[in-house]
Scaffold this motif. Structure first.
Motif, PDB file in Angstrom:
ATOM      1  N   THR A 230       0.795  -1.194  -0.008  1.00  0.00           N
ATOM      2  CA  THR A 230       0.004   0.003   0.065  1.00  0.00           C
ATOM      3  C   THR A 230       0.807   1.091   0.036  1.00  0.00           C
ATOM      4  OG1 THR A 230      -0.030   0.301   2.440  1.00  0.00           O
ATOM      5  CG2 THR A 230      -1.535  -1.216   1.419  1.00  0.00           C
ATOM      6  N   PHE A 232       1.949   2.374   2.638  1.00  0.00           N
ATOM      7  CA  PHE A 232       1.662   2.904   3.944  1.00  0.00           C
ATOM      8  C   PHE A 232       1.908   1.718   5.191  1.00  0.00           C
ATOM      9  CE2 PHE A 232      -1.222   5.234   1.102  1.00  0.00           C
ATOM     10  CZ  PHE A 232      -0.686   6.529   1.444  1.00  0.00           C
ATOM     11  N   SER A 244     -11.252   9.203   4.754  1.00  0.00           N
ATOM     12  CA  SER A 244     -11.993   9.221   3.562  1.00  0.00           C
ATOM     13  C   SER A 244     -13.480   9.131   3.931  1.00  0.00           C
ATOM     14  CB  SER A 244     -11.933   8.090   2.592  1.00  0.00           C
ATOM     15  OG  SER A 244     -10.365   7.769   2.665  1.00  0.00           O
ATOM     16  N   LEU A 279      -3.508  16.562   7.534  1.00  0.00           N
ATOM     17  CA  LEU A 279      -3.543  15.943   6.112  1.00  0.00           C
ATOM     18  C   LEU A 279      -4.550  16.806   4.992  1.00  0.00           C
ATOM     19  CD1 LEU A 279      -2.592  13.366   5.044  1.00  0.00           C
ATOM     20  CD2 LEU A 279      -4.924  12.253   5.531  1.00  0.00           C
TER      21      LEU A 279
ATOM     22  N   GLN B  29       6.876   7.658  -4.275  1.00  0.00           N
ATOM     23  CA  GLN B  29       5.891   7.284  -3.349  1.00  0.00           C
ATOM     24  C   GLN B  29       4.862   6.486  -3.839  1.00  0.00           C
ATOM     25  OE1 GLN B  29       6.632   8.382   0.151  1.00  0.00           O
ATOM     26  NE2 GLN B  29       5.175   6.913   0.785  1.00  0.00           N
ATOM     27  N   ARG B  30       4.410   5.453  -3.308  1.00  0.00           N
ATOM     28  CA  ARG B  30       2.992   4.935  -3.873  1.00  0.00           C
ATOM     29  C   ARG B  30       2.343   4.647  -2.947  1.00  0.00           C
ATOM     30  NH1 ARG B  30       1.504  -0.194  -3.819  1.00  0.00           N
ATOM     31  NH2 ARG B  30       0.598  -1.130  -5.965  1.00  0.00           N
ATOM     32  N   GLY B  31       0.843   5.006  -3.190  1.00  0.00           N
ATOM     33  CA  GLY B  31      -0.350   4.861  -2.442  1.00  0.00           C
ATOM     34  C   GLY B  31      -1.440   3.990  -2.931  1.00  0.00           C
ATOM     35  N   TYR B  32      -1.431   2.793  -2.154  1.00  0.00           N
ATOM     36  CA  TYR B  32      -2.899   1.960  -2.762  1.00  0.00           C
ATOM     37  C   TYR B  32      -3.978   2.579  -2.383  1.00  0.00           C
ATOM     38  CZ  TYR B  32      -5.742  -2.269  -2.361  1.00  0.00           C
ATOM     39  OH  TYR B  32      -6.821  -2.991  -2.429  1.00  0.00           O
ATOM     40  N   TYR B  33      -5.102   2.263  -3.467  1.00  0.00           N
ATOM     41  CA  TYR B  33      -6.581   2.550  -2.769  1.00  0.00           C
ATOM     42  C   TYR B  33      -7.221   1.240  -3.431  1.00  0.00           C
ATOM     43  CZ  TYR B  33      -5.586   5.443  -7.252  1.00  0.00           C
ATOM     44  OH  TYR B  33      -4.963   5.708  -8.176  1.00  0.00           O
ATOM     45  N   PRO B  34      -8.339   0.728  -2.680  1.00  0.00           N
ATOM     46  CA  PRO B  34      -8.761  -0.479  -3.102  1.00  0.00           C
ATOM     47  C   PRO B  34      -9.919  -0.140  -4.340  1.00  0.00           C
ATOM     48  CG  PRO B  34      -9.897   0.319  -1.290  1.00  0.00           C
ATOM     49  CD  PRO B  34      -9.046   1.295  -1.594  1.00  0.00           C
ATOM     50  N   THR B  35     -10.302  -1.368  -5.107  1.00  0.00           N
ATOM     51  CA  THR B  35     -11.365  -1.349  -6.270  1.00  0.00           C
ATOM     52  C   THR B  35     -12.279  -2.182  -5.405  1.00  0.00           C
ATOM     53  OG1 THR B  35      -9.743  -1.341  -7.625  1.00  0.00           O
ATOM     54  CG2 THR B  35     -11.849  -1.906  -8.460  1.00  0.00           C
ATOM     55  N   GLN B  49     -11.223   8.532  -1.011  1.00  0.00           N
ATOM     56  CA  GLN B  49     -10.152   7.806  -0.618  1.00  0.00           C
ATOM     57  C   GLN B  49      -9.106   7.996  -1.645  1.00  0.00           C
ATOM     58  OE1 GLN B  49     -10.610   3.721   0.431  1.00  0.00           O
ATOM     59  NE2 GLN B  49      -8.639   3.476   1.240  1.00  0.00           N
ATOM     60  N   ILE B  52      -7.710  11.424  -0.697  1.00  0.00           N
ATOM     61  CA  ILE B  52      -6.816  11.452   0.531  1.00  0.00           C
ATOM     62  C   ILE B  52      -5.436  10.719   0.340  1.00  0.00           C
ATOM     63  CG2 ILE B  52      -7.015  10.310   2.888  1.00  0.00           C
ATOM     64  CD1 ILE B  52      -8.126  13.026   2.632  1.00  0.00           C
ATOM     65  N   THR B  53      -5.646   9.576  -0.515  1.00  0.00           N
ATOM     66  CA  THR B  53      -4.362   8.937  -0.352  1.00  0.00           C
ATOM     67  C   THR B  53      -3.463   9.476  -1.250  1.00  0.00           C
ATOM     68  OG1 THR B  53      -5.943   6.695  -0.606  1.00  0.00           O
ATOM     69  CG2 THR B  53      -3.487   6.481  -1.447  1.00  0.00           C
ATOM     70  N   LEU B  55      -3.090  12.989  -1.534  1.00  0.00           N
ATOM     71  CA  LEU B  55      -2.568  13.994  -0.675  1.00  0.00           C
ATOM     72  C   LEU B  55      -1.558  13.403   0.250  1.00  0.00           C
ATOM     73  CD1 LEU B  55      -3.541  16.895  -0.801  1.00  0.00           C
ATOM     74  CD2 LEU B  55      -5.341  16.183   0.914  1.00  0.00           C
ATOM     75  N   TYR B  56      -1.951  12.087   0.767  1.00  0.00           N
ATOM     76  CA  TYR B  56      -0.834  11.619   2.137  1.00  0.00           C
ATOM     77  C   TYR B  56       0.212  11.207   1.432  1.00  0.00           C
ATOM     78  CZ  TYR B  56      -0.781   9.386   6.515  1.00  0.00           C
ATOM     79  OH  TYR B  56      -0.257   8.933   7.937  1.00  0.00           O
ATOM     80  N   SER B  57       0.107  10.622   0.156  1.00  0.00           N
ATOM     81  CA  SER B  57       1.509  10.194  -0.916  1.00  0.00           C
ATOM     82  C   SER B  57       2.157  11.424  -0.962  1.00  0.00           C
ATOM     83  CB  SER B  57       1.153   9.487  -1.779  1.00  0.00           C
ATOM     84  OG  SER B  57       0.253   8.008  -1.471  1.00  0.00           O
ATOM     85  N   LYS B  59       2.376  14.207   0.214  1.00  0.00           N
ATOM     86  CA  LYS B  59       2.697  15.132   1.638  1.00  0.00           C
ATOM     87  C   LYS B  59       4.108  14.244   2.038  1.00  0.00           C
ATOM     88  CE  LYS B  59       1.303  16.177   6.283  1.00  0.00           C
ATOM     89  NZ  LYS B  59       1.064  17.631   6.558  1.00  0.00           N
TER      90      LYS B  59
END
Lengths: 295, 503
Positions: A230, A232, A244, A279, B29-35, B49, B52-53, B55-57, B59
């Motif tokens: 992920t 994270f 979220s 955030l 940087q890599r940020g996963y989000y689900p399907t 999501q 946010i992902t 933005l977080y990545s 940051k």
């Protein structure tokens, strides 16, 4: 193992074990009407098949068990034979009374020597489990036999050992549960299941140990896999989900910010506010003001 | 020191890269989000999501690699996967999740349009194959099947448009992403009247069209402060992942094709003209007003070999699929090219180009008693790459291809890269450990900044050092079997349909 039934209140053997409501073993050689009716109990009930083939129903869903299989019945679930009849064969079982503090902790009784965090993790896995039958787990049969031997023989240290064996029973069942669908091959699938569990229980506090237990992995491997999959850490990934979900709720006028904080698993509205602002740059109330949907 | 940040909103994850002005990677940087698959044909993602992902990545990247080294972020350039649709209400709030490219709910809408004369007109005008992946079909589906959502919808956005709306408060879409919606007339560079009518919407319900170099408005104050970025940070709209991948591989005109194989795959060429194909097998997307990216997509790329590995890999290390894949590939290399007559049709996920058959299924063909595990592994890989070749071969009916470049995690496996060279009988270039999509986005941003005069100059800087040359005897072997593969891929159509009905 010979046949026996110890019952709390009736059998002196259980005097030192108030948490064991029933412990028994039965070799059934003939079919009798109404010998195994369905019932509901506040205990956790564990049944193990030594010999024979049994068709049991848990919450009106029917399962077939073979030797080595285990049925795990959560508190308040309906369990018994669909036809009310106990088939021919041999089984053993234990009923454990659980504490109910409403905090989803099952094994917090004084008899258990599990640590608080491990006890919580095990409780979470057991409560969230939807698979009442565990296949091929002969260790359960063995442990049930040892528990009987300890309680029956009463050798020095027996009460400590019997309780340790009950802890072990739960540990083995928990590990098996989390690995049942996971042969160490499909991390995306395991992660998807964990994601779902987190979303469905977002208001709960989650520790990495609990998440790892749900995923059926040790924490070291779990941390490493989640990070590489992920980007994270597990807890930061969880923050993604929490924020979220909070964003969606903030756009609805009828939910208070304190409720949103608690529903999405923050300790307090303060904690929510700080994390949210860090955030997004907005406090939750600023964000709400900018994005509210008026109908 | 200045730097450029690229943000790729991909299928499973957001990838954020920071480049110095020479194109060297400073950090990523890599940020996963689900399907979510709430119904069998559904593929959805949560836009909030994803935001946010992202933005977080971003940051994390800024805090780890950019701010400590005192880089100044000159611009941020976006790319995104194509074909996503997100309905928003009049306040810009999402009505449900975003529908992604792999969502197939609009099968009926697509079939219906495809078999009509209007379909041909719309395909010719828009360049997007008439397939459930197309936002045109998805919007038509919402109109027909989800009337309440359709009624509340103020705008239909792409996921990139939604993310940019959050950052700068504008509703925009670049020509590349727009050209993959099935709603843009790629010749006139305007929303297509026929397509709008079929979807049941007006142009006002779509974002504003802008070229890929467009500099957007300022980042909202809140994000300036939470990210630590100055107000003059340029936000560049950028393009789609498909267009960026071919750009990042340095393709600027005819003679060269790019093969991308991640989970899915595509073969793409670039040119100043649209590819006209009577059989409607190709897409034609716009990079700029005089550059078309044309090609064909396959559903069955690396995801098929991952499936195979999960079933038959050893997994000595739990969950270590890379290691298990390496082991299988080492075994596959012990079988000869062509797997001694064992063929594999990789259509486990149905197929898009070139057969465009959603009912297609996987097939092992030619299995005999002497075949063993090595043949099965090798045939699986060969089948995936024959499928890529069959797309390439149909493209060659229109364009000369002398040279290939490959990118994507599956195509980059040396065994696969060599096999691509052998099957195509053409030299293959690649750049290890590099992300072509992000580099394409860097080139767009750098061109916008005037570092390069234009995209032609920019692509000249792309150096692909590793070259795989075809081995002639292998090519000969592969071609004997490919003929059969190609025939099987269409011959089995009635049986595919029948078995699909039973499954």
């Amino acid at each position: 193992m010979h046949q026996f039934v110890f019952q709390q209140g009736l059998s002196g053997e259980l005097q030192l074990f108030p948490h064991i409501i029933e412990l028994g073993a039965k070799k059934n050689q003939a079919i009798h009407l109404n010998s195994f009716p369905q019932s509901v109990s506040e205990c956790i009930r564990i049944y193990y098949v030594n010999e024979g083939k049994f068709e049991w129903s848990v919450n009106d869903e029917s399962f077939i068990l073979y030797p080595g299989d285990v049925s795990l019945i959560k508190p308040n679930e309906k369990f018994g034979s669909g036809k009310g009849v106990l088939e021919i064969g041999s089984i053993s079982w234990i009923h454990i009374k659980i504490q109910n503090h409403g905090n989803n902790e099952l094994l917090s009784g004084r008899w258990s020597s599990l640590s608080e965090t491990e006890s919580q993790a095990i409780s979470k896995v057991l409560l969230m489990n939807n698979m009442p039958v565990l296949s091929k787990l002969p260790e359960v049969g063995r442990i049930l036999r040892y528990i009987h031997d300890e309680i029956f023989n009463q050798e020095i240290g027996f009460s400590t050992r019997a309780n340790q064996l009950i802890d072990e029973l739960f540990i083995i069942i928990t590990r098996h549960l989390t690995k049942q669908n996971n042969r160490g091959r499909d991390f995306p699938k395991v992660f998807m299941q964990l994601e779902q569990a987190l979303r469905q229980n977002l208001s709960q506090q989650w520790t990495v140990e609990e998440m790892a237990a749900i995923a059926g992995m040790g924490t070291t491997l779990f941390n490493e896999k989640v990070k590489s999959y992920t980007g994270f850490t597990p807890l930061n990934y969880l923050i993604n989900i929490r924020i979220s979900e909070a964003i969606k709720l903030l756009k609805k006028i009828d939910v208070s910010i304190t409720d949103i904080a608690l529903d999405t698993g923050f300790y307090s509205s303060q904690h929510f506010s700080t994390t949210f602002k860090k955030l997004t740059g907005y406090t939750p109330s600023q964000f709400r003001k900018n994005n509210l949907s008026y109908d | 020191m200045k730097c450029i940040i690229t943000i790729e909103l991909g299928t499973n994850a957001v990838r954020v890269f920071a480049f110095d002005l020479h194109g060297n990677v400073i950090g990523s940087q890599r940020g996963y989000y689900p399907t979510f698959h709430t119904e069998p044909d559904y593929s959805e993602q949560d836009p909030d999501q994803m935001f946010i992902t992202m933005l977080y990545s971003l940051k994390n990247l800024l805090n780890e690699h950019i701010h400590p080294k005192k880089y100044k972020v000159a611009s941020i350039c976006f790319s995104a996967s194509m074909h996503s649709v997100l309905a928003v209400d009049k306040n810009g709030n999402p009505l449900g999740n975003a529908i992604t490219w792999s969502d197939n709910r609009a099968k009926k809408e697509a079939d219906k349009l495809k078999s009509s004369a209007l379909g041909k007109t719309i395909y010719t005008a828009t360049g997007t194959p008439l397939h459930p992946m197309s936002p045109l079909m998805k919007i038509a589906w919402i109109k027909n099947k989800d009337k309440e959502r359709f009624r509340q919808t103020s705008k239909f956005l792409s996921i990139k448009s939604y993310i940019i709306k959050q950052l700068t408060d504008e509703y925009i879409i670049d020509y590349s992403i727009a050209s993959a919606t099935g709603l843009l007339n790629i010749h006139k560079m305007k929303w297509d009247a026929d397509a709008l009518k079929f979807a049941g919407i007006t142009a006002a319900m779509l974002p504003d069209l802008v070229p890929v170099f467009t500099r957007l408005g300022k980042l909202k104050k809140a994000y300036q402060s939470s990210l630590g970025l100055p107000a003059d940070t340029k936000i560049i709209v950028g393009s789609s992942d498909g267009c960026m991948a071919i750009l990042g591989d340095g393709v600027k005109g005819e003679g060269k094709a790019t093969i991308t194989i991640e989970d899915s795959g595509a073969v793409r060429v670039m040119g100043d003209k649209v590819l006209k194909d009577d059989k409607q097998r190709f897409f034609n997307y716009l990079l700029t007003e005089d550059r078309y990216v044309s090609g064909g997509p396959t559903n069955n790329g690396g995801v098929i070999f991952e499936w195979f590995t999960r079933q038959f890999g050893d997994f000595k290390n739990p969950f270590d699929i890379e290691y298990s894949m390496q082991e299988l590939i080492a075994e596959a290399s012990k079988a000869p090219a062509g797997s001694e007559g064992l063929l594999f049709l990789p259509y486990l996920l149905g197929e898009r180009a070139p057969i465009w058959n959603a009912n297609a299924k996987g097939v092992y063909f030619g299995l005999n008693i002497k075949h063993d595990k090595r043949h099965l592994i090798r045939a699986t890989i060969e089948g995936i790459l024959y499928e890529i070749y069959s797309i390439g071969k149909t493209l060659e009916e229109h364009r000369g291809i002398k040279l290939l470049s490959v990118n994507g995690s599956f195509a980059n496996i040396p065994f696969c890269t060599q096999m691509i060279a052998d099957i195509f009988n053409k030299p293959v270039q690649l750049r290890q450990n590099f992300h072509s999509v992000s580099y394409g986005a860097f080139l767009v941003a750098a061109t916008e900044m005037g570092i390069y005069k234009n995209l032609d100059e920019a692509t000249k800087t792309v150096v692909l050092p590793d070259e795989y040359l075809p081995v002639k005897p292998n090519h000969t072997a592969y071609m004997k079997y490919f003929k059969i593969f190609e025939r099987l891929s269409t011959k089995l159509a009635p049986e595919f349909e029948e078995i699909a009905n039973l499954q």
